[in-house]
Scaffold this motif. Structure first.
Motif, PDB file in Angstrom:
ATOM      1  N   TYR A 481       1.066  -1.186  -0.149  1.00 43.33           N
ATOM      2  CA  TYR A 481       0.100  -0.132   0.123  1.00 43.33           C
ATOM      3  C   TYR A 481       0.996   1.136  -0.181  1.00 43.33           C
ATOM      4  O   TYR A 481       0.654   2.553  -0.811  1.00 43.33           O
ATOM      5  CB  TYR A 481      -0.782  -0.435   1.206  1.00 43.33           C
ATOM      6  N   ILE A 482       2.364   1.224   0.594  1.00 39.67           N
ATOM      7  CA  ILE A 482       2.507   2.320   0.690  1.00 39.67           C
ATOM      8  C   ILE A 482       3.640   2.413  -0.312  1.00 39.67           C
ATOM      9  O   ILE A 482       3.676   3.861  -1.469  1.00 39.67           O
ATOM     10  CB  ILE A 482       3.669   2.556   2.559  1.00 39.67           C
ATOM     11  N   ILE A 483       3.925   1.443  -1.257  1.00 44.76           N
ATOM     12  CA  ILE A 483       4.384   1.399  -2.407  1.00 44.76           C
ATOM     13  C   ILE A 483       3.812   1.843  -3.707  1.00 44.76           C
ATOM     14  O   ILE A 483       4.028   2.998  -4.434  1.00 44.76           O
ATOM     15  CB  ILE A 483       5.179   0.271  -2.735  1.00 44.76           C
ATOM     16  N   ASP A 484       2.655   1.963  -3.078  1.00 41.19           N
ATOM     17  CA  ASP A 484       1.189   2.260  -4.335  1.00 41.19           C
ATOM     18  C   ASP A 484       2.076   3.706  -4.177  1.00 41.19           C
ATOM     19  O   ASP A 484       1.574   4.344  -4.762  1.00 41.19           O
ATOM     20  CB  ASP A 484       0.546   1.807  -4.613  1.00 41.19           C
ATOM     21  N   ASP A 485       1.354   4.750  -2.862  1.00 37.91           N
ATOM     22  CA  ASP A 485       1.967   5.759  -2.668  1.00 37.91           C
ATOM     23  C   ASP A 485       2.265   6.333  -3.585  1.00 37.91           C
ATOM     24  O   ASP A 485       3.259   7.671  -3.899  1.00 37.91           O
ATOM     25  CB  ASP A 485       1.493   6.700  -1.110  1.00 37.91           C
ATOM     26  N   LEU A 486       3.897   5.746  -2.627  1.00 37.23           N
ATOM     27  CA  LEU A 486       5.414   6.469  -3.521  1.00 37.23           C
ATOM     28  C   LEU A 486       5.427   6.512  -5.063  1.00 37.23           C
ATOM     29  O   LEU A 486       5.848   7.459  -6.155  1.00 37.23           O
ATOM     30  CB  LEU A 486       6.468   5.786  -3.094  1.00 37.23           C
ATOM     31  N   GLU A 487       4.656   5.449  -5.766  1.00 34.88           N
ATOM     32  CA  GLU A 487       4.560   5.772  -6.937  1.00 34.88           C
ATOM     33  C   GLU A 487       3.799   5.738  -8.004  1.00 34.88           C
ATOM     34  O   GLU A 487       4.014   6.911  -9.047  1.00 34.88           O
ATOM     35  CB  GLU A 487       4.446   4.162  -7.472  1.00 34.88           C
ATOM     36  N   GLU A 488       2.901   6.938  -7.128  1.00 35.39           N
ATOM     37  CA  GLU A 488       1.926   7.453  -7.897  1.00 35.39           C
ATOM     38  C   GLU A 488       2.566   9.285  -7.587  1.00 35.39           C
ATOM     39  O   GLU A 488       1.990   9.647  -8.437  1.00 35.39           O
ATOM     40  CB  GLU A 488       0.396   7.731  -6.989  1.00 35.39           C
ATOM     41  N   MET A 489       3.857   8.788  -6.598  1.00 40.35           N
ATOM     42  CA  MET A 489       4.267  10.774  -6.573  1.00 40.35           C
ATOM     43  C   MET A 489       5.161  10.112  -7.727  1.00 40.35           C
ATOM     44  O   MET A 489       5.344  11.432  -7.544  1.00 40.35           O
ATOM     45  CB  MET A 489       4.206  10.698  -5.138  1.00 40.35           C
ATOM     46  N   GLU A 490       5.456   9.483  -7.763  1.00 36.47           N
ATOM     47  CA  GLU A 490       6.616   9.545  -8.929  1.00 36.47           C
ATOM     48  C   GLU A 490       5.556  10.169 -10.420  1.00 36.47           C
ATOM     49  O   GLU A 490       6.801  10.691 -11.037  1.00 36.47           O
ATOM     50  CB  GLU A 490       7.369   8.300  -8.263  1.00 36.47           C
ATOM     51  N   MET A 491       4.583   9.623 -10.328  1.00 38.68           N
ATOM     52  CA  MET A 491       4.215   9.805 -11.684  1.00 38.68           C
ATOM     53  C   MET A 491       3.576  10.977 -11.364  1.00 38.68           C
ATOM     54  O   MET A 491       3.559  11.504 -12.871  1.00 38.68           O
ATOM     55  CB  MET A 491       3.021   8.356 -11.761  1.00 38.68           C
ATOM     56  N   THR A 492       2.956  11.808 -10.158  1.00 37.84           N
ATOM     57  CA  THR A 492       2.463  12.593 -10.089  1.00 37.84           C
ATOM     58  C   THR A 492       3.997  13.555 -10.891  1.00 37.84           C
ATOM     59  O   THR A 492       3.543  14.578 -11.910  1.00 37.84           O
ATOM     60  CB  THR A 492       1.966  12.779  -9.847  1.00 37.84           C
ATOM     61  N   LEU A 493       5.883  13.963 -10.440  1.00 38.48           N
ATOM     62  CA  LEU A 493       5.998  14.653 -10.751  1.00 38.48           C
ATOM     63  C   LEU A 493       7.035  13.659 -12.654  1.00 38.48           C
ATOM     64  O   LEU A 493       7.150  14.770 -13.135  1.00 38.48           O
ATOM     65  CB  LEU A 493       7.293  13.762  -9.809  1.00 38.48           C
ATOM     66  N   ARG A 494       6.249  12.474 -12.595  1.00 40.28           N
ATOM     67  CA  ARG A 494       6.725  12.408 -14.231  1.00 40.28           C
ATOM     68  C   ARG A 494       6.153  13.488 -14.847  1.00 40.28           C
ATOM     69  O   ARG A 494       6.133  14.501 -16.025  1.00 40.28           O
ATOM     70  CB  ARG A 494       7.012  11.042 -14.470  1.00 40.28           C
ATOM     71  N   GLU A 495       4.342  13.912 -14.380  1.00 40.81           N
ATOM     72  CA  GLU A 495       3.491  14.438 -15.081  1.00 40.81           C
ATOM     73  C   GLU A 495       4.015  15.658 -15.357  1.00 40.81           C
ATOM     74  O   GLU A 495       3.770  16.406 -15.710  1.00 40.81           O
ATOM     75  CB  GLU A 495       1.985  13.685 -14.633  1.00 40.81           C
ATOM     76  N   HIS A 496       5.129  15.894 -14.162  1.00 38.95           N
ATOM     77  CA  HIS A 496       4.885  18.210 -14.112  1.00 38.95           C
ATOM     78  C   HIS A 496       6.737  17.720 -14.730  1.00 38.95           C
ATOM     79  O   HIS A 496       6.972  18.992 -14.334  1.00 38.95           O
ATOM     80  CB  HIS A 496       4.974  18.651 -12.576  1.00 38.95           C
ATOM     81  N   GLY A 497       7.064  17.256 -15.497  1.00 42.62           N
ATOM     82  CA  GLY A 497       8.517  16.686 -16.245  1.00 42.62           C
ATOM     83  C   GLY A 497       9.508  16.713 -14.925  1.00 42.62           C
ATOM     84  O   GLY A 497      10.757  16.650 -15.689  1.00 42.62           O
ATOM     85  N   ILE A 498       9.095  16.399 -14.506  1.00 43.07           N
ATOM     86  CA  ILE A 498      10.751  15.729 -12.899  1.00 43.07           C
ATOM     87  C   ILE A 498      10.919  14.095 -12.915  1.00 43.07           C
ATOM     88  O   ILE A 498       9.836  13.799 -12.419  1.00 43.07           O
ATOM     89  CB  ILE A 498      10.480  16.627 -11.764  1.00 43.07           C
TER      90      ILE A 498
END
Length: 791
Positions: A481-498
């Motif tokens: 569950y925690i890893i899913d949250d971390l991956e979602e954060m990575e995806m959000t950053l990627r969507e903003h070009g980071i």
């Protein structure tokens, strides 16, 4: 007669007497205030813990049915004398907001890692307001933790809203708490307080995470701890009073530093005193010779001088002792704000005792220094202070070998080399001043350096985030569950070009032992999860790689008596899990205790207890740029730099040390200025004939001033170089134990060369040089006809 002599003596050497007076007064002020503060803070910690009725031990546990088992165990345990279970509920970011605040424009409430709400307790863990009074709350009123108030810029009268399920209520802040247990920045758990009626309305709501705090007083500590570990209760944390006392280490640190400053000031005062006495005796050789010629004994002559220094010491100690009260109160500042202090404990006698000690030591030192008057005789008075002719050359340098050297610089170098004892007081004082600046500066540079995160047993990254979901992660008990949250954060950053990698040090509280199951301990076990694979500093061995490997902190290894190659056994209710120690590391986290397993280790997720933060490493951005962008992308999260993250865990210690640095720099500059003025005054008085001779043979006013100032500069440069070299040796011996108390025994202190070797030395050179330059103004008043004063 003595008083008439004293009056004339005080008038005759006014500048020297004033400078000596200031040194003794400063030494008394610093010593009395710092010793008193150290005693006050140390006593305040004990008083605060006792007044708040802090238990011998307390346990924090999520309420999942098991709390009834813990409650029943404590009720029947033979090792427990009394206990209390305090019910709290956790607050997440979406459940608290700012409604009305004078200093806040938005409604966002930035909470600490774990924030709980509870009703006021009348038994264990009491809290007080800023006036040290027990808190009483009415419906609609709330008491907020001091760090929470500061972080959100809240004050009395502001309103915050709590909304849980169907219950929503606005609360007015009527108190800012002093909390002995959770008030320190080193404790991530914080509490808000409401009245019992308001608490019960919220506590019945669904989807609410309850946390219980079990306050335990021992009947038999050893029996209780041994039996408790065998129960294998699933708890978030267990803390005893010794750990709480360590949370106030930084409050005592400042007082400790100031005691060192006081000792240095006293040493400088004694050197100045000796110089003054010796110079006075040398200048008064005629009077001493005449007194001996008419039959006065050495003891009687010595008494004439000792009464002068006794009068100066008494008056200076009195003034310094008086000023030590407001000065000490100012220095105590932050520590007193955070603690309830026994006002009766402000010991006036301690200030008086310190002043008396200074006076006593000054008298003993003066007596020893005045023994040099035995060298003077009636013959010396007749021969202008000499017992015979001098047949040895005075100079150490040869002018014909130094033709390129300016006359003023040549004479300055020649004076220092010819009579180094004459300048010893100046050199030692400047050296001590350099040490007083560089030693705490090394601690400041280390705490703000790039390696500080490694000292906390973590991998350095660009950004450190608190997303306010710590309670949720602990409640879910799921790594996936925690890893899913971390991956979602990575995806959000990627969507903003980071493009970024994210990791988290997930914490577990699992009882374990090395050889004897009866000697179990419960320290935090950390495991890195996420896409970022970190690198950790290891003192011995290597990082754990395999599923059954572990590394252990140096402090815990010594406590458990294990080393690399030994085994650690985790004890679960129905099984055990063995790990081989592959490395020893150090950490400032959790007071130096803990373990770290490999990423592949399979630990029981029911024992998840929390995490310090989420770490983000940007692939293509610099740290500052990554910080700015991520702060915009996640406005509801607390985004910090490495330094801000460390300050959040240490109570903003870097700013506290920076404040001490400003104070020490001011003190050192004052000392340098005073000692320079004293030396210039003394040397100018002794060298009037020499200066007159130089004027009579054609030396310009400017070249004579250069000669006088260059001596100060050369001594100061020598002292700065010597102090810098000594700081390399002394810094680990003085600053190292401070880090060791927190759990890091092998710290490589950092130095920022520009600040340590350029900026601060330049400040010392400019200020001291300016005082020396002012001291040469008297050169104009010396006329060529005074050449008869030359020896």
């Amino acid at each position: 007669m003595f008083f008439r002599i004293l009056k004339n003596e005080l008038k005759r050497k006014r500048t020297m007497n004033i400078i000596l007076f200031l040194f003794i007064a400063m030494a008394t002020m610093f010593l009395a205030s710092s010793v008193s503060n150290l005693m006050t803070v140390n006593g305040a910690v004990e008083y605060f813990l006792d007044t708040s009725k802090v238990p011998d031990n307390f346990v924090i546990s999520l309420v999942e049915g098991e709390d009834d088992v813990i409650d029943e165990y404590l009720r029947n345990s033979g090792g427990v004398s009394e206990y209390e279970a305090i019910d709290t509920f956790n607050i997440t970011n979406d459940r608290i907001s700012i409604v009305e605040a004078a200093n806040v424009s938005g409604s966002k409430y930035e909470r600490t890692n774990t924030l709980c709400v509870q009703a006021i307790s009348n038994d264990f863990m009491k809290v007080f307001d800023q006036k040290d009074q027990p808190i009483q709350l009415k419906p609609g009123e709330i008491a907020i933790a001091k760090l929470e108030a500061e972080q959100n810029h809240l004050q009395y009268g502001d309103k915050i809203r709590i909304k849980i399920g169907d219950v929503e209520q606005d609360f007015t802040i009527t108190a800012i708490t002093k909390d002995a247990v959770f008030g320190s920045a080193m404790m991530g758990f914080k509490r808000l307080f409401i009245c019992k009626e308001d608490f019960e309305r919220f506590a019945d709501q669904d989807n609410l995470t309850h946390t219980k705090i079990y306050c335990i007083n021992y009947k038999n500590e050893k029996e209780f701890k041994a039996d408790w570990q065998n129960q294998n209760f699933n708890v978030i944390g267990m803390v005893d009073q010794s750990v709480l006392r360590m949370c106030y280490i930084f409050d005592m640190l400042i007082a400790g530093i100031l005691i060192i400053v006081s000792i240095c000031l006293i040493l400088i005062a004694f050197m100045v005193l000796r110089f003054t006495i010796v110079f006075t005796l040398q200048e008064d050789y005629r009077e001493i010779g005449i007194m001996k010629a008419i039959g006065l004994k050495d003891a009687g002559i010595k008494g004439v001088y000792l009464i002068k220094y006794f009068a100066i010491a008494v008056l200076a100690a009195l003034i310094g002792g008086v000023f030590s009260f407001p000065f000490g109160k100012m220095l105590l500042g932050q520590s007193i704000v955070n603690m309830v202090v026994n006002q009766a404990g402000q010991n006036v006698l301690l200030h008086v005792l310190c002043a008396m000690v200074v006076v006593g030591i000054v008298l003993l030192f003066s007596n020893a220094s005045a023994n040099s008057l035995r060298k003077f005789s009636a013959i010396a008075a007749i021969r202008n202070g000499s017992n015979g002719e001098r047949y040895q050359a005075k100079g150490r340098l040869r002018l014909w070998k130094r033709r390129q050297m300016k006359p003023g610089l040549f004479m300055a170098c020649n004076d220092i080399l010819s009579n180094p004892k004459r300048f010893a007081v100046l050199a030692i004082t400047f050296c001590i001043g350099t040490l007083l600046i560089l030693l705490p500066l090394s601690a400041l540079h280390t705490l703000t350096g790039k390696n500080i995160i490694s000292l906390f047993g973590m991998t350095p990254t660009d950004v450190y985030i608190e997303n306010g979901r710590a309670d949720d992660y602990v409640a879910k008990k799921s790594v996936d569950y925690i890893i899913d949250d971390l991956e979602e954060m990575e995806m959000t950053l990627r969507e903003h070009g980071i493009e970024a990698k994210i990791c988290m040090d997930l914490g577990y509280m699992i009882p374990c032992y090395s050889n004897d199951p009866e000697e179990m301990v419960s320290y935090l076990t950390q495991q890195e999860i996420g896409s970022l694979v970190g690198s950790y500093e290891v003192l011995e061995g290597r990082e754990p790689k395999a599923e059954d490997e572990i590394m252990i902190t140096d402090l815990t290894a010594k406590e458990m008596g294990v080393t690399v190659g030994d085994t650690i056994t985790y004890q679960y209710p129905d099984k055990t899990q063995k790990f081989i120690i592959t490395g020893i590391y150090q950490s400032l986290m959790n007071m130096g205790n803990g373990f770290r397993v490999s990423r592949t280790a399979k630990l029981d997720e029911n024992y998840i207890s929390g995490f310090p933060c989420i770490q983000v490493e940007a692939v293509d951005l610099e740290s500052k740029e990554a910080y700015d962008h991520i702060k915009e992308i996640f406005p509801d999260y607390v985004v910090r730099t490495a330094l801000e993250f460390v300050d959040s865990m240490t109570g903003d210690i870097s700013n506290t040390i920076q404040m001490v640095m400003y104070l020490l720099t001011t003190v050192v500059l004052t000392i340098n200025g005073l000692i320079t003025a004293l030396m210039m005054k003394a040397m100018m008085a002794k060298e009037r004939g020499d200066i007159a001779l130089l004027k009579s043979i054609g030396f310009s006013y400017g070249s004579i001033r250069v000669w006088q100032v260059d001596r100060i500069f050369l001594i100061l440069i020598f002292a700065i170089v010597t102090g810098t070299l000594l700081s390399k040796i002394l810094a680990p011996l003085t600053m190292g134990p401070i880090f060791a108390m927190m759990g890091a025994n092998k710290v490589e202190l950092e130095v920022k060369p520009l600040e340590a070797y350029v900026i601060y030395p330049l400040i010392l050179l400019v200020v001291t040089g300016f005082v020396a330059f002012l001291g040469t103004l008297d050169v104009k008043r010396i006329e060529a006809r005074e050449v008869n004063f030359v020896e």
